[in-house]
Design a protein around this motif. Structure first.
Motif, PDB file in Angstrom:
ATOM      1  N   HIS A  31       0.814  -1.209   0.000  1.00 22.31           N
ATOM      2  CA  HIS A  31       0.000   0.000   0.000  1.00 22.31           C
ATOM      3  C   HIS A  31       0.847   1.258   0.000  1.00 22.31           C
ATOM      4  O   HIS A  31       0.522   2.229  -0.679  1.00 22.31           O
ATOM      5  N   SER A  32       1.949   1.288   0.763  1.00 20.46           N
ATOM      6  CA  SER A  32       2.801   2.474   0.787  1.00 20.46           C
ATOM      7  C   SER A  32       3.455   2.680  -0.577  1.00 20.46           C
ATOM      8  O   SER A  32       3.613   3.808  -1.036  1.00 20.46           O
ATOM      9  N   HIS A  33       3.814   1.569  -1.223  1.00 18.62           N
ATOM     10  CA  HIS A  33       4.414   1.659  -2.558  1.00 18.62           C
ATOM     11  C   HIS A  33       3.390   2.151  -3.569  1.00 18.62           C
ATOM     12  O   HIS A  33       3.698   2.973  -4.439  1.00 18.62           O
ATOM     13  N   ALA A  34       2.143   1.669  -3.435  1.00 15.08           N
ATOM     14  CA  ALA A  34       1.067   2.118  -4.330  1.00 15.08           C
ATOM     15  C   ALA A  34       0.794   3.609  -4.135  1.00 15.08           C
ATOM     16  O   ALA A  34       0.530   4.332  -5.092  1.00 15.08           O
ATOM     17  N   ASP A  35       0.869   4.088  -2.879  1.00 19.62           N
ATOM     18  CA  ASP A  35       0.686   5.513  -2.597  1.00 19.62           C
ATOM     19  C   ASP A  35       1.766   6.344  -3.295  1.00 19.62           C
ATOM     20  O   ASP A  35       1.490   7.414  -3.835  1.00 19.62           O
ATOM     21  N   LEU A  36       3.012   5.845  -3.260  1.00 18.92           N
ATOM     22  CA  LEU A  36       4.133   6.544  -3.903  1.00 18.92           C
ATOM     23  C   LEU A  36       3.935   6.572  -5.424  1.00 18.92           C
ATOM     24  O   LEU A  36       4.158   7.605  -6.061  1.00 18.92           O
ATOM     25  N   LYS A  37       3.499   5.441  -5.988  1.00 19.03           N
ATOM     26  CA  LYS A  37       3.219   5.391  -7.430  1.00 19.03           C
ATOM     27  C   LYS A  37       2.143   6.406  -7.795  1.00 19.03           C
ATOM     28  O   LYS A  37       2.266   7.131  -8.782  1.00 19.03           O
ATOM     29  N   GLY A  38       1.079   6.467  -6.963  1.00 13.64           N
ATOM     30  CA  GLY A  38      -0.012   7.395  -7.219  1.00 13.64           C
ATOM     31  C   GLY A  38       0.450   8.845  -7.165  1.00 13.64           C
ATOM     32  O   GLY A  38       0.074   9.653  -8.015  1.00 13.64           O
ATOM     33  N   ARG A  39       1.284   9.162  -6.174  1.00 18.64           N
ATOM     34  CA  ARG A  39       1.790  10.536  -6.049  1.00 18.64           C
ATOM     35  C   ARG A  39       2.624  10.931  -7.271  1.00 18.64           C
ATOM     36  O   ARG A  39       2.481  12.026  -7.822  1.00 18.64           O
TER      37      ARG A  39
ATOM     38  N   LYS B 120      11.663   3.665 -12.006  1.00 20.55           N
ATOM     39  CA  LYS B 120      11.843   2.480 -11.162  1.00 20.55           C
ATOM     40  C   LYS B 120      10.644   1.538 -11.246  1.00 20.55           C
ATOM     41  O   LYS B 120      10.792   0.323 -11.425  1.00 20.55           O
ATOM     42  N   ASP B 121       9.427   2.092 -11.125  1.00 21.35           N
ATOM     43  CA  ASP B 121       8.223   1.253 -11.158  1.00 21.35           C
ATOM     44  C   ASP B 121       7.975   0.664 -12.542  1.00 21.35           C
ATOM     45  O   ASP B 121       7.350  -0.394 -12.658  1.00 21.35           O
ATOM     46  N   SER B 122       8.460   1.322 -13.587  1.00 25.11           N
ATOM     47  CA  SER B 122       8.232   0.836 -14.950  1.00 25.11           C
ATOM     48  C   SER B 122       8.949  -0.484 -15.216  1.00 25.11           C
ATOM     49  O   SER B 122       8.597  -1.226 -16.121  1.00 25.11           O
ATOM     50  N   GLU B 123       9.964  -0.785 -14.405  1.00 25.87           N
ATOM     51  CA  GLU B 123      10.753  -2.002 -14.623  1.00 25.87           C
ATOM     52  C   GLU B 123      10.016  -3.260 -14.183  1.00 25.87           C
ATOM     53  O   GLU B 123      10.354  -4.361 -14.608  1.00 25.87           O
TER      54      GLU B 123
END
Length: 306
Positions: free
Chosen positions: A12-20, A145-148
């Motif tokens: 969830h914290s990672h998803a929050d960062l992606k959303g931001r 980073k998330d695109s990988e």
């Protein structure tokens, strides 16, 4: 029974960062789009307007990616037993499709401009392309980073990366038009941008389509899996196999296994655990559903059309 490797708080914290990061990129691209539309109309630059069109498609793709990221956090329910785990794959499919559609529109515009070239106000083109490079470059760094590891984020990242490269091309074109009056460079760059969009979008469109169509992941050989399970002494036959990818984290397998003897349920559980370990560690399959059989009269083909 299957393997689950969930770390919900981290997820969830990672998803929050992606959303931001996506929200920041959306606002940056809205700024670029408005600036380039105004600048393209004033200067008469097709490559600047084409860059603005692509930037607008970026805004839409980023919004789609953001919605998919939010939906993917939703829990499963009685009428949505998988939750919204496919949302990000659908977003990747839509975004890769729009990349190719935008490219086709740009090719048409470039051909028309080749046939009827126009003089262009190059100074405005140069400054606005610099704005595009800076803003898109920052967005690319945010999402890299998330695109990988995520197809949805990769689709958003590709939109931004290709747009940054398009802005570089527009800058080069603006300089050539300013100092050499090579106005034919404008449609030529537009055509080059369009072809690159098709090149980048096609692989992602293919991969997301494979997942949506429930095709077996390209890295998995069904015959190898069947052979591995058949090495277990109690197993007589493996058939009716289905392997599919639910999303980028989950690969599912279901199969019927014909046993040599009429074994107890407790014995089956031990064999099932052995199968799960083999499939997870050697084939990357983390959800396994096995139907045990003994002496049942049904098709023994590995692949059966239901």
């Amino acid at each position: 029974m299957g393997h689950h490797h969930a770390h919900s708080n981290h997820h969830h914290s990672h998803a929050d960062l992606k959303g931001r990061n996506l929200v920041i990129s959306i606002f940056l691209n809205l700024l670029i789009t408005v600036s380039q539309v105004v600048g393209g109309i004033i200067s008469g630059s097709l490559s600047l307007l084409s860059d603005a069109l692509h930037n607008f498609s970026d805004v839409l793709s980023l919004i789609i990616s953001y919605i998919a990221t939010i939906l993917s956090r939703k829990e499963a329910s009685a009428n949505k037993t998988f939750g919204y785990k496919r949302a990000e794959i659908i977003a990747a499919f839509v975004n890769s499709s729009t990349l190719i559609i935008v490219a086709i529109i740009l090719i048409k515009e470039a051909i028309e401009r080749f046939l009827a070239p126009e003089e262009i106000e190059s100074d405005l083109v140069i400054w606005l392309s610099l704005l595009g490079i800076v803003a898109n470059g920052f967005s690319v760094l945010l999402l890299k980073k998330d695109s990988e590891s995520n197809m949805n984020m990769k689709s958003a990242y590709l939109h931004l990366l290709t747009d940054m490269m398009a802005s570089v091309a527009v800058l080069i074109g603006g300089l050539l038009m300013k100092y050499f009056q090579w106005f034919w460079v404008d449609p030529l760059l537009t055509l080059a941008i369009a072809l690159y969009l098709i090149y980048m979008g096609w692989a992602l469109l293919r991969d997301s389509t494979r997942v949506l169509m429930l095709f077996t992941p390209g890295s998995i050989e069904v015959r190898d899996i069947v052979d591995a399970i058949k090495k277990i002494k109690a197993v007589k036959n493996v058939h009716h196999v289905h392997i599919w990818q639910l999303n980028e984290d989950e690969v599912h397998l279901e199969a019927h296994i014909d046993f040599v003897n009429d074994i107890k349920l407790s014995e089956f559980d031990i064999i099932l655990e052995e199968i799960e370990e083999e499939l997870y560690h050697h084939h990357g399959i983390n959800h396994v559903n096995i139907q045990p059989e003994f002496g049942k009269c049904d098709s023994k083909q590995i692949i059966v059309q239901d």
